[in-house]
Structure formats: structure tokens, C-alpha cells
Scaffold this active site. Structure first.
Site, PDB file in Angstrom:
ATOM      1  N   ASP A   1      -5.709   5.237 -15.360  1.00  0.00           N
ATOM      2  CA  ASP A   1      -6.645   4.344 -14.684  1.00  0.00           C
ATOM      3  C   ASP A   1      -5.919   3.670 -13.508  1.00  0.00           C
ATOM      4  O   ASP A   1      -5.277   2.638 -13.670  1.00  0.00           O
ATOM      5  CB  ASP A   1      -7.134   3.305 -15.708  1.00  0.00           C
ATOM      6  CG  ASP A   1      -8.226   2.413 -15.165  1.00  0.00           C
ATOM      7  OD1 ASP A   1      -8.383   2.336 -13.928  1.00  0.00           O
ATOM      8  OD2 ASP A   1      -8.916   1.779 -15.973  1.00  0.00           O
TER       9      ASP A   1
ATOM     10  N   LYS B   1       0.853  -1.198   0.000  1.00  0.00           N
ATOM     11  CA  LYS B   1       0.000   0.000   0.000  1.00  0.00           C
ATOM     12  C   LYS B   1       0.888   1.246   0.000  1.00  0.00           C
ATOM     13  O   LYS B   1       0.582   2.235  -0.665  1.00  0.00           O
ATOM     14  CB  LYS B   1      -0.938  -0.033   1.222  1.00  0.00           C
ATOM     15  CG  LYS B   1      -2.011   1.030   1.210  1.00  0.00           C
ATOM     16  CD  LYS B   1      -1.592   2.299   1.921  1.00  0.00           C
ATOM     17  CE  LYS B   1      -2.712   3.325   1.925  1.00  0.00           C
ATOM     18  NZ  LYS B   1      -2.292   4.613   2.488  1.00  0.00           N
TER      19      LYS B   1
ATOM     20  N   HIS C   1       4.173  11.666  10.184  1.00  0.00           N
ATOM     21  CA  HIS C   1       2.749  11.720   9.838  1.00  0.00           C
ATOM     22  C   HIS C   1       2.037  12.780  10.666  1.00  0.00           C
ATOM     23  O   HIS C   1       1.222  13.529  10.163  1.00  0.00           O
ATOM     24  CB  HIS C   1       2.104  10.369  10.150  1.00  0.00           C
ATOM     25  CG  HIS C   1       1.984   9.497   8.947  1.00  0.00           C
ATOM     26  ND1 HIS C   1       0.870   8.766   8.672  1.00  0.00           N
ATOM     27  CD2 HIS C   1       2.849   9.249   7.945  1.00  0.00           C
ATOM     28  CE1 HIS C   1       1.068   8.095   7.554  1.00  0.00           C
ATOM     29  NE2 HIS C   1       2.252   8.362   7.104  1.00  0.00           N
TER      30      HIS C   1
HETATM   31  P1  NDP Z   1      -9.053   5.764 -25.880  1.00  0.00           P
HETATM   32  O1  NDP Z   1     -10.371   5.120 -26.082  1.00  0.00           O
HETATM   33  O2  NDP Z   1      -9.027   7.210 -25.625  1.00  0.00           O
HETATM   34  O3  NDP Z   1      -8.190   5.387 -27.186  1.00  0.00           O
HETATM   35  C1  NDP Z   1      -6.941   5.908 -27.470  1.00  0.00           C
HETATM   36  C2  NDP Z   1      -7.048   7.177 -28.323  1.00  0.00           C
HETATM   37  O4  NDP Z   1      -5.775   7.729 -28.482  1.00  0.00           O
HETATM   38  C3  NDP Z   1      -7.623   6.904 -29.699  1.00  0.00           C
HETATM   39  O5  NDP Z   1      -8.566   7.902 -30.000  1.00  0.00           O
HETATM   40  C4  NDP Z   1      -6.388   7.025 -30.584  1.00  0.00           C
HETATM   41  O6  NDP Z   1      -6.636   7.607 -31.819  1.00  0.00           O
HETATM   42  C5  NDP Z   1      -5.575   8.040 -29.856  1.00  0.00           C
HETATM   43  N1  NDP Z   1      -4.155   8.005 -30.190  1.00  0.00           N
HETATM   44  C6  NDP Z   1      -3.436   9.088 -30.572  1.00  0.00           C
HETATM   45  N2  NDP Z   1      -2.157   8.787 -30.717  1.00  0.00           N
HETATM   46  C7  NDP Z   1      -2.024   7.471 -30.444  1.00  0.00           C
HETATM   47  C8  NDP Z   1      -0.914   6.584 -30.396  1.00  0.00           C
HETATM   48  N3  NDP Z   1       0.322   6.986 -30.680  1.00  0.00           N
HETATM   49  N4  NDP Z   1      -1.133   5.309 -30.023  1.00  0.00           N
HETATM   50  C9  NDP Z   1      -2.372   4.873 -29.691  1.00  0.00           C
HETATM   51  N5  NDP Z   1      -3.481   5.677 -29.722  1.00  0.00           N
HETATM   52  C10 NDP Z   1      -3.305   6.963 -30.091  1.00  0.00           C
HETATM   53  O7  NDP Z   1      -8.264   5.101 -24.695  1.00  0.00           O
HETATM   54  P2  NDP Z   1      -7.749   3.627 -24.423  1.00  0.00           P
HETATM   55  O8  NDP Z   1      -8.139   2.637 -25.450  1.00  0.00           O
HETATM   56  O9  NDP Z   1      -6.311   3.785 -24.139  1.00  0.00           O
HETATM   57  O10 NDP Z   1      -8.521   3.217 -23.104  1.00  0.00           O
HETATM   58  C11 NDP Z   1      -8.222   3.837 -21.896  1.00  0.00           C
HETATM   59  C12 NDP Z   1      -9.489   4.230 -21.192  1.00  0.00           C
HETATM   60  O11 NDP Z   1     -10.347   3.107 -21.071  1.00  0.00           O
HETATM   61  C13 NDP Z   1      -9.242   4.741 -19.808  1.00  0.00           C
HETATM   62  O12 NDP Z   1      -9.985   5.915 -19.623  1.00  0.00           O
HETATM   63  C14 NDP Z   1      -9.770   3.626 -18.919  1.00  0.00           C
HETATM   64  O13 NDP Z   1     -10.221   4.115 -17.694  1.00  0.00           O
HETATM   65  C15 NDP Z   1     -10.872   3.042 -19.752  1.00  0.00           C
HETATM   66  N6  NDP Z   1     -11.274   1.655 -19.536  1.00  0.00           N
HETATM   67  C16 NDP Z   1     -10.599   0.832 -18.676  1.00  0.00           C
HETATM   68  C17 NDP Z   1     -10.977  -0.485 -18.516  1.00  0.00           C
HETATM   69  C18 NDP Z   1     -10.196  -1.373 -17.591  1.00  0.00           C
HETATM   70  O14 NDP Z   1     -10.589  -2.518 -17.372  1.00  0.00           O
HETATM   71  N7  NDP Z   1      -9.100  -0.934 -17.045  1.00  0.00           N
HETATM   72  C19 NDP Z   1     -12.111  -1.037 -19.250  1.00  0.00           C
HETATM   73  C20 NDP Z   1     -12.696  -0.110 -20.178  1.00  0.00           C
HETATM   74  C21 NDP Z   1     -12.292   1.192 -20.292  1.00  0.00           C
HETATM   75  P3  NDP Z   1      -7.587   7.045 -32.973  1.00  0.00           P
HETATM   76  O15 NDP Z   1      -8.890   7.714 -32.692  1.00  0.00           O
HETATM   77  O16 NDP Z   1      -6.915   7.499 -34.214  1.00  0.00           O
HETATM   78  O17 NDP Z   1      -7.647   5.580 -32.837  1.00  0.00           O
END
Ligand code: NDP
Length: 433
Positions: A286, A270, A384
């Protein structure tokens, strides 16, 4: 960055701190203005789109941990936390490690895993063979579902098949878990891999002869392991009453105990997550995902254990090591819409996702060092309680300079509690009449 200007940062007033960051060229003029005018806030209209039933922005303090040297680069660490001692402890450990050369970090690969979970697969051998033989087609389907990932040099890299055996104790049946292993570029990738997993699932069901239970990202990011190491000369560990060698040995023993005893390991870990979560929160990542993955990793031997290791080398230096699954992004998610998270990235000098992962593990190791060093020397309460005293003062209604006055007297009092704080505040109010 002009380091001298940031000397004794904690002693400066709020306005002086912001000015010092600007003068030290740690922040731009634009950010200096934004911090002064307090405009780096999440707007209610954006927040209203982020979650359902939004009613209020609930704020946490954003601080900066000082003295970090990670892979020979000086870093200011953005931390969002409500726990009083975290930023001070990180800065303190950052300084100790910095005196011995800083942190060395590593991350060899950064791949996310999506699971397609199948049940009722009657012929596991044939299903596995069919899936393996059609790996390329599965990968093509994944890319067709999220083609833009190829523009970012990412993409699905392989398909793994895992048999999860039936268990009589828990009365669980057999499952076949298909792992789609994806390079998500600079994104954390949850949405990217979930989209891909949904797209490939029907074909996988067809190949396996089973039925689909679900498909979802695994937050156990075992293909995204980041590690940090530090080597500390014992003289930098010494306290007023203990030699550096004694402190070093007691830190090693404390870790041995946390390796052996889950009751201690949970609190030990922790402490590590105190630092990591604060940076994750600041950068809009996240933190639940990283927390869950970290605790699973702590249990990988079959028992929950310390995530860090502290040992000594042949020269008698204390050696700290921390290895963790880290799933973060430097694009997308909350970062794309939260001005505070975007500022945190600028403060970190815009690291890529792998670089941020390595910074996070270094911060976790620093936080761990600060906590154990305090525990095996003067105890955790002294440090603390000085910060806790200020919180208590505010809780009973002290404002302005009275906060410090109440806090100071509280620390000298026999019992540090709200009744004493109230009495001190009333006494100060009487005297000022
Ligand atoms: P996003 O859905 O925002 O997808 C990534 C975005 O970044 C896309 O729009 C992509 O563009 C853009 N992008 C720009 N440059 C790059 C690059 N160099 N490489 C990759 N992508 C790029 O986020 P994530 O898919 O990363 O998902 C993260 C989110 O999902 C967090 O907010 C999280 O809290 C949430 N989440 C978490 C879960 C879990 O179990 N931990 C489950 C579901 C959601 P383009 O539009 O061109 O593709």
C-alpha cells in the site's frame, strides 16, 4: 547470484536481460519461463474481484535496479514505475554506495496503531484511568476478534491514551484518541487492526463515558521506523568536472537547503519516494499508506523538512541517513493474489516484512543520492532527457530501431519537443523509402 553475468545489464536486449537473470541464478527456471512467455500477469477474473466496476488491466513497466548491497547482501531491486529515470538513477547510486561497503539498515520494532476516537468525554482523567486499568481486558477482546494473529506470534501489545486538545484557531473540540498498538506479524495489518479496533471500541466507550466517533488504522506508523545509512568515500562521487570533495560538500549544502525550505523539501522527498513507491508498487504494498506516513514524518518538527540527512564524518566521507515509518507486509493484501508482486518478492529473495522495510529505506536513500548528486553537478535534465527522448520518440509513432534513432537525434537537436521528434521521424521514414 553470479554478479559478473549481470555486468552492463542495461546494455542487454530485453530477452538477454531475462536470460542473464536466469544464468546468474537470480531467478528460477520457472520464473525464467514465465517472464519469457509473459505469463506473470494479473488475470482479468482476479482483477474483477479486486475492485468495483473493473474494466481493464492498466500496465506499468517492471524494471530491476542493480548494484545494491544492503547489510552485506547483494540485492536486485524490483521497481514498478512510469518515470523514465528512476531505475537507472537507483542503479547508479547503488553502485556508488556499493563501492564504499553498501547500506546498513535497522528496524527495531514493527507495530501498527489503530485509533479509537472518542468525543464528548466529560471526565478525561477518570476515562484515562479506567482505560489504563482495563488494558489487559481490551487486549483480550482484540485477540478474541482476530485470534489467528497469535499463531503468527503477533497480537495487541498495549493501549495508549492521547488527549487531543481543543483548538480555537481551527474551532476543533477536544478528542480522546485511544491507540491500540499491535504486532501484526508478517502482515501490513490494516485489516487486522481495523477488525480489532471495531471489536474493542464498545468496551472503550463504556469505560470512557464518551461517545465513539470512529475507529481506524493510523497510517502514521511511528512504531514501525526503519532506517538506512551509508558512508561514501568522496572519490566515488567525482564527476568529469568536479572533485569528489566538491560534490560531497554540495550534496551536504543541498540537504541543508531542503531541511530549511519546504518548497525544496517537498521535491527532495518526492525524489526519495520515487524509489520507495516503485518497490512498494512492485511488491503489491500500500504505497499511499507509506507516502502519507512519510510526509507526516517529514513534518514532525512542525515544519515540512528533508527526510534524509547528508553530513561528513571525521575522515571526510559523505554520510547519508534516512529514517521513515514503513508499513508493509510480506503476506496478505495484494501480494496474496498478484503474480507480478509475488515475482518481485522472489526476486528479493523472500524478505520478511521488517527486511523489506529496511530494503525500502535503503532504496529511498539511494534514489535521494542520485537525484541530489545530479542536481548539484550536471543538473537533472541531462540524464532525464536521454530517457525522455525515447518516450517522445514513441509518442510521435516511432517503433523498433527507429525509437533509438529518433531519440539520439532529438538529444542533438536545439529543441527537444514533439514537433522536432515528428520531423526527425518523417526524415528517417523518407530515407528508408
Ligand atoms: P490481509 O487482510 O490480507 O490480512 C493478512 C493475511 O495474512 C491474513 O489472512 C493472515 O492469515 C495472513 N497471514 C499469513 N501469515 C501471516 C503472518 N505470519 N502474520 C500475519 N498474517 C499472516 O491484510 P492486512 O491486514 O495486512 O491489510 C493490508 C491490506 O489492507 C492492504 O491491501 C491495504 O491496501 C488494505 N487497507 C489499507 C488501509 C490503510 O489505511 N492503509 C485501510 C484498509 C485496508 P489469517 O487468515 O490466518 O489471519
Amino acid at each position: 547470484m553470479e554478479k559478473e553475468i549481470l555486468h552492463r545489464f542495461y546494455k542487454k536486449s530485453h530477452a538477454e536481460k531475462i536470460k542473464a537473470l536466469y544464468r546468474a541464478e537470480a531467478i528460477s527456471e520457472e520464473d525464467y519461463q514465465a517472464l519469457t512467455k509473459e505469463t506473470l500477469k494479473l488475470s482479468p477474473s482476479v482483477a474483477n474481484e479486486m475492485i468495483e466496476n473493473y474494466i481493464l488491466n492498466y500496465e506499468f513497466p517492471f524494471g530491476v535496479a542493480m548494484n545494491f548491497v544492503i547489510d552485506e547482501k547483494e540485492r536486485l531491486i524490483p521497481m514498478v514505475t512510469e518515470e523514465p529515470s528512476v531505475v537507472a538513477a537507483a542503479s547508479n547510486a547503488g553502485k556508488i554506495v556499493g563501492l564504499s561497503g553498501g547500506f546498513q539498515t535497522e528496524m527495531k520494532e514493527r507495530l501498527m496503531i489503530a485509533q479509537i476516537v472518542l468525543k464528548n468525554v466529560s471526565d478525561i482523567k477518570t476515562a484515562t484511568k479506567n482505560i489504563q486499568e482495563n488494558e489487559e481486558e481490551i487486549i483480550d477482546l482484540a485477540h478474541a476478534a482476530y485470534p489467528s494473529i497469535l499463531n503468527y506470534r503477533g497480537g495487541a501489545r498495549r493501549v495508549d491514551v492521547r488527549l487531543i486538545s481543543a483548538d480555537t484557531e481551527f474551532e476543533t473540540p477536544e478528542f480522546l484518541a485511544i491507540h491500540l498498538v499491535v504486532d501484526t506479524g508478517e502482515a501490513m495489518g490494516a485489516n487486522i487492526v481495523n477488525t480489532m479496533a471495531e471489536a474493542v471500541a464498545p468496551f472503550i466507550v463504556e469505560l470512557s463515558g464518551g461517545s465513539r466517533l470512529m475507529n481506524i488504522l493510523s497510517n502514521y506508523a511511528t512504531e514501525s521506523i526503519a532506517s538506512a545509512k551509508c558512508v561514501i568515500q568522496p572519490k566515488y562521487l567525482a564527476t568529469k568536472t568536479m572533485s569528489g570533495e566538491t560534490v560531497r560538500d554540495r550534496i551536504i549544502e543541498a540537504t541543508q537547503f531542503a531541511l530549511a525550505d519546504p518548497y525544496r523539501a517537498v521535491t527532495h522527498n518526492k525524489g526519495i519516494m520515487n524509489g520507495i513507491d516503485a518497490v512498494l508498487l512492485a511488491t503489491g504494498n500500500d504505497w499511499r499508506a507509506v507516502e502519507a506516513g512519510a510526509h507526516a514524518y517529514a513534518s514532525k518538527s512542525g515544519q515540512y523538512r528533508s527526510l534524509s540527512r547528508w553530513t561528513k564524518d571525521e575522515k571526510g566521507n559523505l554520510v547519508g541517513q534516512l529514517k521513515l515509518p514503513i508499513s508493509v507486509g510480506s503476506v496478505g493484501g495484494t501480494l496474496s493474489i498478484h503474480p507480478g508482486a509475488q515475482f518481485a518478492y522472489r526476486l528479493l529473495d523472500q524478505p520478511c516484512a521488517a527486511e523489506l522495510s529496511r530494503i525500502l529505506v535503503a532504496v529511498g536513500l539511494a534514489q535521494n543520492l542520485a537525484a541530489i548528486r545530479a542536481l548539484v553537478t550536471e543538473g537533472i535534465q541531462r540524464g532525464h532527457m536521454s530517457l525522455q527522448a525515447r518516450s517522445l520518440a514513441i509518442r510521435v509513432g516511432a517503433t523498433g530501431e527507429n525509437i533509438e534513432r529518433v531519440a539520439k537525434r532529438l538529444q542533438e537537436a536545439k529543441h527537444m519537443n514533439s514537433t522536432t521528434a515528428q520531423e526527425i521521424l518523417e526524415d528517417l521514414s523518407k530515407k528508408s523509402l
